[in-house]
Design a protein around this motif. Sequence first.
Motif, PDB file in Angstrom:
ATOM      1  N   LEU A 138       0.987  -1.389   0.059  1.00  9.22           N
ATOM      2  CA  LEU A 138       0.115   0.107  -0.095  1.00  9.22           C
ATOM      3  C   LEU A 138       0.678   1.458  -0.089  1.00  9.22           C
ATOM      4  CD1 LEU A 138      -2.800  -0.909   2.710  1.00  9.22           C
ATOM      5  CD2 LEU A 138      -3.167  -0.679   0.362  1.00  9.22           C
ATOM      6  N   SER A 139       0.359   2.249  -0.393  1.00  8.63           N
ATOM      7  CA  SER A 139       1.151   3.762  -0.431  1.00  8.63           C
ATOM      8  C   SER A 139       0.857   4.052   1.081  1.00  8.63           C
ATOM      9  CB  SER A 139       0.269   4.799  -1.320  1.00  8.63           C
ATOM     10  OG  SER A 139      -1.072   5.078  -0.675  1.00  8.63           O
ATOM     11  N   GLY A 140       1.581   5.124   1.379  1.00 11.12           N
ATOM     12  CA  GLY A 140       1.859   5.475   2.750  1.00 11.12           C
ATOM     13  C   GLY A 140       0.418   5.892   3.347  1.00 11.12           C
ATOM     14  N   GLY A 141      -0.170   6.787   2.407  1.00  9.20           N
ATOM     15  CA  GLY A 141      -1.340   7.215   3.047  1.00  9.20           C
ATOM     16  C   GLY A 141      -2.429   6.115   3.293  1.00  9.20           C
ATOM     17  N   GLN A 142      -2.484   5.111   2.206  1.00 11.79           N
ATOM     18  CA  GLN A 142      -3.466   3.952   2.432  1.00 11.79           C
ATOM     19  C   GLN A 142      -3.022   3.030   3.648  1.00 11.79           C
ATOM     20  OE1 GLN A 142      -2.804   2.400  -1.603  1.00 11.79           O
ATOM     21  NE2 GLN A 142      -4.299   3.263  -2.218  1.00 11.79           N
ATOM     22  N   ARG A 143      -1.611   3.043   3.854  1.00 13.70           N
ATOM     23  CA  ARG A 143      -1.147   2.371   5.093  1.00 13.70           C
ATOM     24  C   ARG A 143      -1.985   2.844   6.324  1.00 13.70           C
ATOM     25  NH1 ARG A 143       4.923   1.551   4.192  1.00 13.70           N
ATOM     26  NH2 ARG A 143       4.576   0.900   2.109  1.00 13.70           N
ATOM     27  N   GLN A 144      -1.882   4.163   6.417  1.00 14.80           N
ATOM     28  CA  GLN A 144      -2.416   4.887   7.580  1.00 14.80           C
ATOM     29  C   GLN A 144      -3.844   4.665   7.495  1.00 14.80           C
ATOM     30  OE1 GLN A 144      -0.807   6.018   9.901  1.00 14.80           O
ATOM     31  NE2 GLN A 144       1.346   5.913   9.100  1.00 14.80           N
ATOM     32  N   PHE A 145      -4.521   4.835   6.594  1.00 13.42           N
ATOM     33  CA  PHE A 145      -6.161   4.343   6.477  1.00 13.42           C
ATOM     34  C   PHE A 145      -6.149   3.068   7.072  1.00 13.42           C
ATOM     35  CE2 PHE A 145      -6.604   7.955   3.302  1.00 13.42           C
ATOM     36  CZ  PHE A 145      -7.425   8.859   4.078  1.00 13.42           C
ATOM     37  N   LEU A 146      -5.418   2.002   6.576  1.00 15.15           N
ATOM     38  CA  LEU A 146      -5.693   0.687   7.409  1.00 15.15           C
ATOM     39  C   LEU A 146      -5.339   0.543   8.544  1.00 15.15           C
ATOM     40  CD1 LEU A 146      -6.017  -2.333   6.681  1.00 15.15           C
ATOM     41  CD2 LEU A 146      -3.578  -2.638   6.297  1.00 15.15           C
TER      42      LEU A 146
END
Length: 243
Positions: A138-146
């Motif tokens: 995942l991209s950094g932003g998507q990782r935070q959303f996860l």
Amino acid sequence: MPEAVLEARGVTAGYVPDLPILHEVSLVAHPAQITLIIGPNGAGKSTLIKAIAGLLPVSAGQITFGGADITHIRTDQLAARGIAYVPQTDNIFRSLTIRQNLDLALRRAGAGAPARLARLLEQFPALADKQRDKAGTLSGGQRQFLAIAMALATAPKLILMDEPSAGLSPKAAQEVLEHARTLTRSGVSILLVEQNVNQALRLADHCFILAEGRNQIDGPADALLNNKVVGEIYLGARRMGAA
Ligand SMILES: Nc1ncnc2c1ncn2[C@@H]1O[C@H](COP(=O)(O)OP(=O)(O)OP(=O)(O)O)[C@@H](O)[C@H]1O
Ligand SMILES: [Mg+2]
């Protein structure tokens, strides 16, 4: 102002006995608000979040959640009471798929797990599309959303978020912070540590500033946005008491 959701009073805590990092730190967070903690590197922001999350021994002071004393309650028990913690680093399992991460977070949801999963996938469509992918892709932003989705899996009343926008592009950082604001609209309270100070102050309700493990000033976030003293605290030019 409604009753506080979280209150820390005179909290002294650290990693090693007799070597406190936090010195009598106090803060209060109100329901469905974003309460922001800012301060220079090493100020003790993560330490405070960890002390609230039950990960560090508190040697003095008291922490209450919804009026109940949680000072010496373990992290797993705090989750059951409605406090979720999103750590600053290592907040997802990169080698597992997105779905496996979510299933892990939902393991205590019992019969409610399928409905909660469906709701999370609806809230985070980008994750829904990538359920079978390894979280590490995942991209950094998507990782935070996860990581945020995993926190939400426990249906928390309060989420402790430690620098969710760290290392993200300005656009991704803004998306993550705006999502935090969206969550408060559904009644969740957020205690947010941030280094994107201006972005976070624009978004938050109230802000506490820490330096050297001590409270400095606090106030409504918009009032601190252009406050000269805030900049001075960051530059180390001023401390409470030494002003
Ligand atoms: N695991 C640890 N063991 C011992 N001391 C630690 C540990 N983690 C942090 N510290 C110390 O505690 C102090 C506060 O660190 P903390 O991580 O809380 O700061 P912070 O405000 O979150 O900083 P940053 O903005 O860099 O994330 C620092 O002096 C740091 O060296
Ligand atoms: Mg930190």
